[in-house]
Design a protein around this motif. Structure first.
Motif, PDB file in Angstrom:
ATOM      1  N   LEU A 258     -19.602 -14.266 143.730  1.00  0.00           N
ATOM      2  CA  LEU A 258     -20.005 -12.679 143.810  1.00  0.00           C
ATOM      3  C   LEU A 258     -18.859 -11.800 143.334  1.00  0.00           C
ATOM      4  CD1 LEU A 258     -22.353 -10.573 144.111  1.00  0.00           C
ATOM      5  CD2 LEU A 258     -21.596 -10.574 146.399  1.00  0.00           C
ATOM      6  N   GLU A 259     -19.013 -10.832 142.548  1.00  0.00           N
ATOM      7  CA  GLU A 259     -17.963  -9.784 142.204  1.00  0.00           C
ATOM      8  C   GLU A 259     -19.080  -8.415 142.168  1.00  0.00           C
ATOM      9  OE1 GLU A 259     -15.393  -9.914 139.015  1.00  0.00           O
ATOM     10  OE2 GLU A 259     -15.066 -12.170 139.031  1.00  0.00           O
ATOM     11  N   SER A 272     -22.448  -1.852 140.266  1.00  0.00           N
ATOM     12  CA  SER A 272     -22.625  -3.020 139.503  1.00  0.00           C
ATOM     13  C   SER A 272     -22.239  -4.317 140.095  1.00  0.00           C
ATOM     14  CB  SER A 272     -21.952  -3.031 138.132  1.00  0.00           C
ATOM     15  OG  SER A 272     -20.556  -2.658 138.168  1.00  0.00           O
ATOM     16  N   TYR A 273     -22.697  -5.361 139.784  1.00  0.00           N
ATOM     17  CA  TYR A 273     -22.366  -6.600 140.270  1.00  0.00           C
ATOM     18  C   TYR A 273     -22.495  -7.805 139.285  1.00  0.00           C
ATOM     19  CZ  TYR A 273     -27.140  -7.569 141.407  1.00  0.00           C
ATOM     20  OH  TYR A 273     -28.639  -7.694 141.265  1.00  0.00           O
ATOM     21  N   THR A 274     -22.078  -8.767 139.607  1.00  0.00           N
ATOM     22  CA  THR A 274     -22.263 -10.144 138.635  1.00  0.00           C
ATOM     23  C   THR A 274     -21.972 -11.314 139.966  1.00  0.00           C
ATOM     24  OG1 THR A 274     -20.935  -9.374 136.959  1.00  0.00           O
ATOM     25  CG2 THR A 274     -21.262 -11.823 137.193  1.00  0.00           C
ATOM     26  N   GLY A 275     -23.122 -12.064 139.799  1.00  0.00           N
ATOM     27  CA  GLY A 275     -23.139 -13.198 140.887  1.00  0.00           C
ATOM     28  C   GLY A 275     -23.899 -14.417 140.378  1.00  0.00           C
ATOM     29  N   MET A 298     -25.819 -10.416 135.537  1.00  0.00           N
ATOM     30  CA  MET A 298     -25.048  -9.374 135.463  1.00  0.00           C
ATOM     31  C   MET A 298     -25.726  -8.189 135.526  1.00  0.00           C
ATOM     32  SD  MET A 298     -22.718 -10.859 132.590  1.00  0.00           S
ATOM     33  CE  MET A 298     -23.831 -12.050 131.924  1.00  0.00           C
ATOM     34  N   TYR A 299     -25.564  -7.075 136.624  1.00  0.00           N
ATOM     35  CA  TYR A 299     -26.277  -6.051 136.754  1.00  0.00           C
ATOM     36  C   TYR A 299     -25.363  -4.758 136.699  1.00  0.00           C
ATOM     37  CZ  TYR A 299     -28.953  -2.189 139.228  1.00  0.00           C
ATOM     38  OH  TYR A 299     -29.554  -1.099 139.580  1.00  0.00           O
ATOM     39  N   PHE A 310     -23.656  -5.918 129.047  1.00  0.00           N
ATOM     40  CA  PHE A 310     -24.179  -6.783 130.066  1.00  0.00           C
ATOM     41  C   PHE A 310     -24.524  -6.140 131.363  1.00  0.00           C
ATOM     42  CE2 PHE A 310     -20.928  -9.453 127.886  1.00  0.00           C
ATOM     43  CZ  PHE A 310     -21.866  -9.838 126.961  1.00  0.00           C
ATOM     44  N   GLU A 311     -25.636  -5.315 131.222  1.00  0.00           N
ATOM     45  CA  GLU A 311     -26.395  -4.526 132.209  1.00  0.00           C
ATOM     46  C   GLU A 311     -27.494  -5.075 133.121  1.00  0.00           C
ATOM     47  OE1 GLU A 311     -27.112  -3.908 129.340  1.00  0.00           O
ATOM     48  OE2 GLU A 311     -29.326  -3.776 129.553  1.00  0.00           O
TER      49      GLU A 311
END
Length: 392
Positions: A258-259, A272-275, A298-299, A310-311
């Motif tokens: 997770l970031e 925002s995050y990516t996991g 990706m959000y 990449f949203e």
């Protein structure tokens, strides 16, 4: 600072005491579709040279690394460039470390997008995936204790992002004109940015918490008329506060990643995050090969208003590691935009040849990208790339 100056003064005397390594690489790119702009070429050849000098002394408590980089490109003058990736003196003490010079720092754990990696500027002319970085002037002080590692950064001087030139592929339309770059800070590219990161391992968990205050490495691109009355995009670099978390859990053959970040500026606040995860099949089919299956989401809360591609996207990938003498590897995957028909396909493969050569290839395809998608300007830039490098 005194130690840094002393270390740089020692460069001539150290040059004959350390070790030189590095590589020289030939690269060919072929674009399979006609460019949006007739000025752009259908292919290019380039040469890259990256030597590295390393020397350690004082029972390895002090070291010096110098790693310049140079690329010549047959088509794009902006891609023909040079950079100092590292020019760094390191002094290791008891539970502390200081570094000064020009360095590279990587923060993050995810595969598809390096969301929290903020110290170094992206060298975008090298690769559109944003993984190649410019060297960043820095002074870094680290403390290692039982409660974790604390890194404190002072970052004097800002590096502007590189962008492909008029004849280069993989660029926006209209093109970006770096000569028109502007800054929110009155200090411009001479501002001193600050960052702080705490990291620790707790059992199967690796945790990183960071805060950055300074000039955003991701510029806003504003349409403007230049002196030739041509519409171009002018980069604008605003000031941000960015607080971030990177987290990785290793549970047997599973890696959970997770970031996440929360960024504030005078213009907007962004979450925002990516996991996702990576599961590895060890010893595939009773062989030495490992096969990893990757999935990430990706959000970005700005949705369609985000200045990034990449949203609301999902990444699916496979990583094949042969574990052979040639270090053969393959990574392939797709990113699907959940709000449109757009797909991005990627393949990267590499294999050593003997002790000193390495061959690698890359394929990128943009599929069914609608005209209102940020990726549309590169949707005609499907390409096949081949690299052959000689290491020394």
């Amino acid at each position: 600072m005194k130690h840094w100056i002393k270390a740089l003064c020692l460069i001539p005397s150290l040059a004959g005491a350390g070790e030189w390594t590095g590589y020289i690489e030939g690269q060919g790119r072929y674009f399979t579709q006609e460019a949006l702009d007739p000025a752009q070429s259908d292919g290019s050849l380039s040469l890259a040279f990256e030597p590295e000098y390393y020397h350690a002394w004082d029972d390895d408590r002090q070291s010096f690394i110098f790693r310049p980089f140079l690329r010549w490109d047959s088509q794009d003058n902006s891609r023909t460039h040079a950079d100092i990736r590292e020019l760094l003196w390191t002094h290791v003490g008891d539970e502390w470390e200081v570094q000064a010079g020009i360095g590279k720092v990587f923060w993050g754990v995810t595969e598809a997008r390096h969301l929290v990696d903020v110290i170094n500027q992206t060298d975008l002319v090298e690769n559109p995936d944003g993984e190649q970085k410019l060297g960043q002037p820095m002074i870094k002080l680290s403390f290692e204790r039982t409660w974790g590692v604390l890194d404190i950064y002072a970052l004097p001087g800002f590096r502007e992002r590189t962008f492909p030139g008029e004849k280069g592929r993989l660029r926006s339309h209209p093109r970006v004109d770096n000569d028109l770059a502007s800054y929110e800070s009155s200090a411009g590219n001479k501002r001193v940015d600050l960052a702080l990161r705490w990291s620790h391992s707790l059992g199967d968990w690796d945790i990183g918490l960071a805060h950055f205050y300074g000039t955003n490495r991701n510029p806003l691109l504003q349409p403007i008329l230049n002196s030739a009355n041509e519409t171009v995009l002018a980069p604008y670099y605003e000031l941000i506060h960015q607080t971030s978390l990177d987290l990785q859990a290793t549970k047997g053959d599973w890696l959970w990643k997770l970031e996440a970040l929360y960024s504030t500026s005078d213009r907007e606040d962004v979450f925002s995050y990516t996991g996702g995860f990576e599961y590895t099949f060890i010893g595939l089919g009773d062989s030495d090969m490992d096969l990893g299956v990757l999935t990430e989401y990706m959000y970005d809360e700005r949705g369609d208003n985000a200045p990034i591609a990449f949203e609301n996207d999902t990444f699916l990938g496979l990583r094949l590691t042969a574990n052979d003498e040639q270090s053969s590897e393959l990574l392939t995957g797709v990113i699907k935009d959940m709000d449109s028909s757009a797909w991005l396909y990627n393949l990267e493969a590499s294999r050593r040849i003997g002790d000193t050569w390495k061959a690698s290839a890359q394929i990128r395809l943009w599929i069914d990208v609608p005209a209102d998608d940020p990726l549309y300007t590169t949707s005609q830039d499907d390409y096949i790339e081949f690299n052959l490098a000689r290491y020394f």
